[in-house]
Design an enzyme around this catalytic site. Sequence first.
Site, PDB file in Angstrom:
ATOM      1  N   HIS A 274       0.867  -1.186   0.000  1.00  0.00           N
ATOM      2  CA  HIS A 274       0.000   0.000   0.000  1.00  0.00           C
ATOM      3  C   HIS A 274       0.902   1.234   0.000  1.00  0.00           C
ATOM      4  O   HIS A 274       2.139   1.104  -0.060  1.00  0.00           O
ATOM      5  CB  HIS A 274      -0.936  -0.036   1.205  1.00  0.00           C
ATOM      6  CG  HIS A 274      -0.221  -0.305   2.508  1.00  0.00           C
ATOM      7  ND1 HIS A 274       0.683   0.574   3.061  1.00  0.00           N
ATOM      8  CD2 HIS A 274      -0.246  -1.374   3.349  1.00  0.00           C
ATOM      9  CE1 HIS A 274       1.149   0.081   4.189  1.00  0.00           C
ATOM     10  NE2 HIS A 274       0.610  -1.123   4.385  1.00  0.00           N
TER      11      HIS A 274
ATOM     12  N   GLY B 126       1.950   3.119   2.246  1.00  0.00           N
ATOM     13  CA  GLY B 126       2.986   3.121   3.286  1.00  0.00           C
ATOM     14  C   GLY B 126       4.247   2.439   2.791  1.00  0.00           C
ATOM     15  O   GLY B 126       5.354   2.991   2.886  1.00  0.00           O
ATOM     16  N   HIS B 127       4.073   1.242   2.223  1.00  0.00           N
ATOM     17  CA  HIS B 127       5.222   0.525   1.663  1.00  0.00           C
ATOM     18  C   HIS B 127       5.866   1.347   0.533  1.00  0.00           C
ATOM     19  O   HIS B 127       7.093   1.421   0.435  1.00  0.00           O
ATOM     20  CB  HIS B 127       4.785  -0.821   1.070  1.00  0.00           C
ATOM     21  CG  HIS B 127       4.221  -1.793   2.061  1.00  0.00           C
ATOM     22  ND1 HIS B 127       2.915  -2.187   2.043  1.00  0.00           N
ATOM     23  CD2 HIS B 127       4.802  -2.470   3.085  1.00  0.00           C
ATOM     24  CE1 HIS B 127       2.704  -3.071   3.011  1.00  0.00           C
ATOM     25  NE2 HIS B 127       3.825  -3.259   3.659  1.00  0.00           N
TER      26      HIS B 127
ATOM     27  N   GLN C  95       6.909 -15.229  12.416  1.00  0.00           N
ATOM     28  CA  GLN C  95       6.457 -14.104  13.235  1.00  0.00           C
ATOM     29  C   GLN C  95       4.954 -14.142  13.496  1.00  0.00           C
ATOM     30  O   GLN C  95       4.406 -13.226  14.102  1.00  0.00           O
ATOM     31  CB  GLN C  95       6.894 -12.767  12.637  1.00  0.00           C
ATOM     32  CG  GLN C  95       6.182 -12.367  11.355  1.00  0.00           C
ATOM     33  CD  GLN C  95       6.828 -11.131  10.748  1.00  0.00           C
ATOM     34  OE1 GLN C  95       7.957 -11.162  10.269  1.00  0.00           O
ATOM     35  NE2 GLN C  95       6.113 -10.000  10.783  1.00  0.00           N
TER      36      GLN C  95
ATOM     37  N   LYS D 126       5.136   3.209  11.732  1.00  0.00           N
ATOM     38  CA  LYS D 126       3.876   2.528  12.097  1.00  0.00           C
ATOM     39  C   LYS D 126       4.134   1.355  13.051  1.00  0.00           C
ATOM     40  O   LYS D 126       3.367   1.112  13.966  1.00  0.00           O
ATOM     41  CB  LYS D 126       3.211   2.049  10.810  1.00  0.00           C
ATOM     42  CG  LYS D 126       2.350   0.844  10.935  1.00  0.00           C
ATOM     43  CD  LYS D 126       0.916   1.194  10.777  1.00  0.00           C
ATOM     44  CE  LYS D 126       0.001   0.052  11.086  1.00  0.00           C
ATOM     45  NZ  LYS D 126       0.482  -1.270  10.727  1.00  0.00           N
TER      46      LYS D 126
ATOM     47  N   MET E 152      -2.243   3.234   7.098  1.00  0.00           N
ATOM     48  CA  MET E 152      -2.289   2.209   6.043  1.00  0.00           C
ATOM     49  C   MET E 152      -1.728   0.898   6.604  1.00  0.00           C
ATOM     50  O   MET E 152      -0.712   0.904   7.323  1.00  0.00           O
ATOM     51  CB  MET E 152      -1.399   2.621   4.882  1.00  0.00           C
ATOM     52  CG  MET E 152      -1.826   3.899   4.230  1.00  0.00           C
ATOM     53  SD  MET E 152      -2.772   3.478   2.787  1.00  0.00           S
ATOM     54  CE  MET E 152      -3.344   5.092   2.321  1.00  0.00           C
TER      55      MET E 152
HETATM   56  P1  AMP Z   1       4.738  -5.240   6.575  1.00  0.00           P
HETATM   57  O1  AMP Z   1       4.537  -5.582   5.142  1.00  0.00           O
HETATM   58  O2  AMP Z   1       3.476  -4.969   7.316  1.00  0.00           O
HETATM   59  O3  AMP Z   1       5.681  -6.164   7.296  1.00  0.00           O
HETATM   60  O4  AMP Z   1       5.479  -3.831   6.567  1.00  0.00           O
HETATM   61  C1  AMP Z   1       6.689  -3.643   5.880  1.00  0.00           C
HETATM   62  C2  AMP Z   1       7.266  -2.312   6.238  1.00  0.00           C
HETATM   63  O5  AMP Z   1       6.351  -1.278   5.857  1.00  0.00           O
HETATM   64  C3  AMP Z   1       7.498  -2.152   7.745  1.00  0.00           C
HETATM   65  O6  AMP Z   1       8.719  -1.471   7.961  1.00  0.00           O
HETATM   66  C4  AMP Z   1       6.328  -1.319   8.188  1.00  0.00           C
HETATM   67  O7  AMP Z   1       6.571  -0.545   9.329  1.00  0.00           O
HETATM   68  C5  AMP Z   1       6.127  -0.427   6.975  1.00  0.00           C
HETATM   69  N1  AMP Z   1       4.770   0.125   6.960  1.00  0.00           N
HETATM   70  C6  AMP Z   1       3.612  -0.564   7.113  1.00  0.00           C
HETATM   71  N2  AMP Z   1       2.565   0.277   7.110  1.00  0.00           N
HETATM   72  C7  AMP Z   1       3.074   1.527   6.970  1.00  0.00           C
HETATM   73  C8  AMP Z   1       2.504   2.839   6.913  1.00  0.00           C
HETATM   74  N3  AMP Z   1       1.191   3.028   6.997  1.00  0.00           N
HETATM   75  N4  AMP Z   1       3.336   3.884   6.760  1.00  0.00           N
HETATM   76  C9  AMP Z   1       4.677   3.708   6.675  1.00  0.00           C
HETATM   77  N5  AMP Z   1       5.278   2.503   6.724  1.00  0.00           N
HETATM   78  C10 AMP Z   1       4.486   1.429   6.869  1.00  0.00           C
END
Ligand code: AMP
Length: 283
Positions: free
Chosen positions: A34, A36-37, A61, A149, A184
């Site tokens: 999304h 954020g990524h 995890q 986040k 997000m």
């Molecule tokens: P995940 O795919 O949930 O493991 O997240 C991968 C990376 O994206 C991690 O470093 C999260 O902290 C970051 N991330 C997830 N959601 C957001 C967001 N809304 N804003 C910024 N970074 C994010």
Amino acid sequence: MKIAKTIRSVRKLVRQARSKGKSVGLVPTMGALHRGHISLIEKAAKDSDFVVVSIFVNPTQFGPKEDFKKYPRPVQDDLNACRKAGADLVFAPSAKQMYPRQNLAWVSVEKLSEPLCGRFRPDHFRGVATVCTKLFNIVQPDLAFFGQKDAQQTLLVKQMVADLNMPLKIVVCPTVREKTGLAMSSRNHYLTPQEKIDAACLYKSLRKARQMAGAGIIDAQKIIAQMRKIITAAASAKIEYIEIVDAKTLCPIKKIDRPALVALAVRIGRTRLIDNIIIDSQK
Ligand code: AMP
């Protein structure tokens, strides 16, 4: 953009980039990408010459009753998003590739993995620290990018890198939000339209915390009580925890008299969401 499924091919492609003098940035993700990524990948593209995005839903995890199986895996959309955001290489290994045998070596970060989400997700942070170590060893990046986040995760990974002398720098990027303030998250996919409206209560409560601290109310329990009110007003919300802790050590604090992390985990229906802000009363 190249796509690699094996550790061998990632190492080869990274070696090629390095031989051209390029710096390497890594963005570890579990996919279902999304905005954020995307912000992390774009920052990585700004700060490094060769951007590797890993997409791996890491089984170690997840707890036995958690959503590992149903976690969204929109592979093609993710690859398109990576390409558009400026990735040079996507590493998308299978579970067998990452864990070919029973895993006996684990990395755990004491203290920082115990409070907050650690109380509700035993072994979660051990899985995170271990997979990050594996990814850092495989890719050997100069920089790795993480989102604020997941505040506890960023502190833990930074501590691990410092304590174990891992030769890379961790870059933390701001939380990207929907217009409603909802952070997000790949897990937002699980929410019904009504739950998505309810889920705005997380950030609404964090904004209230910031506003109270700004008005000079620094008593943590007073702030938490008001946050609780906001969240319980949403029909589908059930609080797992709301805590105000020292932003560096994650130890509970009674008063916001130093940089404080206001962190919460709330179930919206069956979906567990987390969010946080840092309040720095010195600023
Ligand atoms: P995940 O795919 O949930 O493991 O997240 C991968 C990376 O994206 C991690 O470093 C999260 O902290 C970051 N991330 C997830 N959601 C957001 C967001 N809304 N804003 C910024 N970074 C994010």
